[in-house]
Design an enzyme around this catalytic site. Sequence first.
Site, PDB file in Angstrom:
ATOM      1  NE  ARG A  35       5.408 -24.992  56.007  1.00 31.29           N
ATOM      2  CZ  ARG A  35       5.476 -24.517  57.221  1.00 31.29           C
ATOM      3  NH1 ARG A  35       4.485 -23.792  57.688  1.00 31.29           N
ATOM      4  NH2 ARG A  35       6.517 -24.722  57.973  1.00 31.29           N
ATOM      5  CG  HIS A 120      10.626 -25.579  62.078  1.00 33.51           C
ATOM      6  ND1 HIS A 120       9.345 -25.555  61.584  1.00 33.51           N
ATOM      7  CD2 HIS A 120      10.986 -26.886  62.091  1.00 33.51           C
ATOM      8  CE1 HIS A 120       8.948 -26.803  61.315  1.00 33.51           C
ATOM      9  NE2 HIS A 120       9.926 -27.614  61.613  1.00 33.51           N
ATOM     10  CB  THR A 189       0.212 -27.608  63.991  1.00 28.78           C
ATOM     11  OG1 THR A 189       0.764 -28.523  63.035  1.00 28.78           O
ATOM     12  CG2 THR A 189      -0.125 -28.371  65.262  1.00 28.78           C
ATOM     13  CB  SER A 190      -2.466 -28.686  59.155  1.00 27.67           C
ATOM     14  OG  SER A 190      -1.121 -28.570  58.713  1.00 27.67           O
ATOM     15  CG  ASN A 212      -5.833 -27.008  63.555  1.00 29.47           C
ATOM     16  OD1 ASN A 212      -5.114 -26.031  63.767  1.00 29.47           O
ATOM     17  ND2 ASN A 212      -5.897 -27.604  62.384  1.00 29.47           N
TER      18      ASN A 212
END
Length: 247
Positions: A35, A120, A189-190, A212
């Site tokens: 992304r 996913h 992960t955001s 993070n």
Amino acid sequence: MDAKSQLKKWVEEGRSIVFFGGAGVSTESNIPDFRSADGLYNQQYKYPPETIISHSFYLREPEEFFRFYRNKMLYLDAKPNKAHLALASLEKAGKLKAVITQNIDGLHQAAGSREVLELHGSVHRNTCSRCGKFYDAAFVKNADGVPKCECGGTVKPDVVLYEECLDTKVMQKAVQYIEHADVLIVGGTSLTVYPAAGLIEYYTGSRLVLINKSATPMDSRADLIITEPIGEALGMFLNEEDLEAMR
Ligand SMILES: [Zn+2]
């Protein structure tokens, strides 16, 4: 007590630890988040990644889909890093119950983790859309253009595309593990990509650890925040055998 010592103590005391991870877990294995649009990306593709990695685009322009997929999502030479190995060790030690991941690279299994819930999907599972025959990732990597089964059908990666539903059974299992976790460690992960933030809501304990590099929307909910790279943060849980394997 500093943040890492606190994490160490909680892990020592933990009996049902669950890890939830995103793309940041694999960037230390040199797998970039697809992304994150880089300069190279903008020159090579006419559409944003969310468009290319969508179900409708896959049907409409499979050639372009697979060009992107091979370049940006298939990293078959990548090796597990300290974070993957540490989590596998914690599972072997009977402390960690499951890894829930948004990644599709299979590196947790390569590190030795057994209970891995892949929200996913995985690049390592590919099936013919017509006859259901199984193909490995190397087949897709080496195929020319759209990978075709010997029956003529298209070989589709078992990766959840935009516009597609997540696997209900995998989601239910993830919820169960999170509900029963005494320590929930969230890393790399955001927490902005569905369904990450929603899943964490199922945790009712008081040992939510966020690892993070940048701030996330869940920071206020966390009981402990570590801003180090995830390999550094989890590296303290590596044993001698892991360190030997990394040499
Ligand atoms: Zn087939």
